[in-house]
Design a protein around this motif. Structure first.
Motif, PDB file in Angstrom:
ATOM      1  N   ALA A 116       6.685 -38.169  11.607  1.00 51.18           N
ATOM      2  CA  ALA A 116       6.690 -36.884  12.309  1.00 51.18           C
ATOM      3  C   ALA A 116       5.244 -36.481  12.548  1.00 51.18           C
ATOM      4  O   ALA A 116       4.310 -37.084  12.000  1.00 51.18           O
ATOM      5  CB  ALA A 116       7.428 -35.811  11.507  1.00 51.18           C
ATOM      6  N   LYS A 184       8.157 -37.275   7.054  1.00 54.17           N
ATOM      7  CA  LYS A 184       9.010 -36.078   7.033  1.00 54.17           C
ATOM      8  C   LYS A 184       9.292 -35.568   5.623  1.00 54.17           C
ATOM      9  O   LYS A 184       9.382 -34.367   5.387  1.00 54.17           O
ATOM     10  CB  LYS A 184      10.342 -36.364   7.716  1.00 54.17           C
ATOM     11  N   ILE A 200       6.572 -28.722  13.881  1.00 58.72           N
ATOM     12  CA  ILE A 200       6.914 -30.108  13.556  1.00 58.72           C
ATOM     13  C   ILE A 200       7.544 -30.783  14.767  1.00 58.72           C
ATOM     14  O   ILE A 200       8.461 -30.240  15.390  1.00 58.72           O
ATOM     15  CB  ILE A 200       7.893 -30.171  12.357  1.00 58.72           C
ATOM     16  N   ASP A 202       9.503 -34.216  15.821  1.00 58.81           N
ATOM     17  CA  ASP A 202      10.226 -35.386  15.347  1.00 58.81           C
ATOM     18  C   ASP A 202      10.390 -36.350  16.522  1.00 58.81           C
ATOM     19  O   ASP A 202      11.043 -36.015  17.516  1.00 58.81           O
ATOM     20  CB  ASP A 202      11.602 -34.964  14.817  1.00 58.81           C
ATOM     21  N   LYS A 272      15.569 -34.671   1.458  1.00 61.56           N
ATOM     22  CA  LYS A 272      15.267 -35.075   2.827  1.00 61.56           C
ATOM     23  C   LYS A 272      15.663 -36.536   3.066  1.00 61.56           C
ATOM     24  O   LYS A 272      16.218 -36.875   4.119  1.00 61.56           O
ATOM     25  CB  LYS A 272      13.780 -34.867   3.123  1.00 61.56           C
ATOM     26  N   GLN A 276      18.461 -38.315   5.585  1.00 54.69           N
ATOM     27  CA  GLN A 276      18.112 -39.336   6.555  1.00 54.69           C
ATOM     28  C   GLN A 276      18.846 -40.662   6.319  1.00 54.69           C
ATOM     29  O   GLN A 276      18.726 -41.587   7.119  1.00 54.69           O
ATOM     30  CB  GLN A 276      16.596 -39.579   6.530  1.00 54.69           C
TER      31      GLN A 276
END
Length: 343
Positions: A116, A184, A200, A202, A272, A276
């Motif tokens: 990111a 991230k 941010i 992505d 996080k 993901q």
């Protein structure tokens, strides 16, 4: 997201029930696993920590020594000094494009990429159009995701100053760069804990193909020691089920390996990376599943942006075969449905 995680946990629980029907190993085999960085709550690291501390490796007849890399994990893997390590999917493709690096992914944790880009909320860089005229900081090499975003947004790269900055995110808060390349699950939280709000970006939201962390091993290990890889993955899948249902205890296990780390940051990182690790393919096939189409898209993207010099056979880069090959053959239909059959 909670529904997806619960569904994933049910799949893995079904897996563990089936595994309990297989024969228990009678011998213990010593192997070495090396996490690709310092002790912390990256999901592939936590899975190994939990499997070790909860006895899942021993249940599969494995005595696993857990090591941590200072940057030499691939070198040690190639030298045969470790058996399994971690790497980003893009790195696996890059290394595999070199004929002298015969490595493959055996379990994909990051169904979405780690990359990111961030800027401070109160800076002049608020939209991607503001990147022109700014200073861009990157760790070691320019991320291809950065180049792709410049291209898709018709930005003039000559109007951006690109600076190699290493791994200290304070380079952003000190005003030495305007935009910072980050992971991230790491730097955004560290900077927010310093009291700064962030913008941010992505790359996935801009259509850039990406995948995250994997377990990797040598082709020779896949060919000659497949039983060890199978047992290792079975233990890891048990560990993932535990992590999804007992996050707080999993974090306490992380702290055994990283006692001086910030616990709240470890929680952020783990949450996080769990987020993901899910995808429609994982929900259909089981945790750790690789999709050929996603690997191929990532390969083509890296080739387009010259991160690799030549095209390779993507089938050499990953395998799904160690997601339950030892289960009795009469359960094959069920195994295929939950992602445990041989690909």
């Amino acid at each position: 997201m909670l529904k997806k995680i619960k569904f994933l946990s049910i799949l893995i629980t079904s897996l563990i029930f089936l595994l309990s029907c297989s024969n228990e190993p009678t011998e213990v085999t010593k192997i070495k696993f090396m996490a690709g960085y310092k002790p912390q709550a990256n999901l592939p690291f936590v899975a190994a920590y939990v499997a070790k501390e909860k006895g899942y490796f021993l249940e599969e007849g494995l005595d696993v020594e857990i090591l941590h890399s200072t940057g030499s994990h691939l070198k040690l893997l190639l030298a045969g000094e470790v058996d399994i390590t971690t790497a980003a999917a893009a790195s696996v493709i890059k290394r595999r494009s070199n004929p002298g690096v015969p490595i493959s992914s055996i379990m994909l944790f990051g169904q979405k990429g780690q990359q990111a880009f961030i800027s401070l909320k109160d800076s002049n860089v608020k939209t991607i159009s503001d990147w022109e005229g700014s200073i861009f900081g990157y760790k070691i090499s320019l991320p291809p995701e950065y180049l792709a975003m410049l291209n898709t947004n018709n930005l003039d790269r000559t109007k951006i100053q690109e600076v190699k900055v290493g791994f200290d995110p304070r380079i952003l808060t000190e005003g030495k760069v305007d935009i910072l390349s980050v992971f991230k699950s790491n730097e955004p939280n560290l900077i927010k804990k310093l009291g700064y709000d962030l913008n941010i970006w992505d790359p996935g939201e801009y259509g850039v193909p990406s995948l995250g962390l994997t377990y990797i091993t040598l082709d020779d290990t896949i060919t000659k020691r497949s039983d060890i890889l199978e047992r290792f993955n079975i233990a890891i899948l048990k560990s993932i089920d535990f992590i999804l249902n007992n996050r707080d205890e999993a974090i306490e296990i992380v702290m055994l390996y990283a006692p001086k780390s910030d616990k709240e940051h470890q929680i952020f990182m783990l949450d996080k990376e769990i987020e993901q690790s899910t995808s429609p393919a994982v929900e259909l096939n089981g945790f750790g599943w690789s999709e050929k189409e996603k690997w191929q898209s990532l390969h083509d993207f890296l080739l387009e942006y010259r991160s690799i010099d030549k095209a390779i056979d993507i089938n050499l880069v990953y395998t799904n075969q160690f997601l339950g090959k030892s289960i009795e053959s009469d359960k094959k239909t069920i195994l295929d449905r939950i992602g445990l059959g041989k690909n």
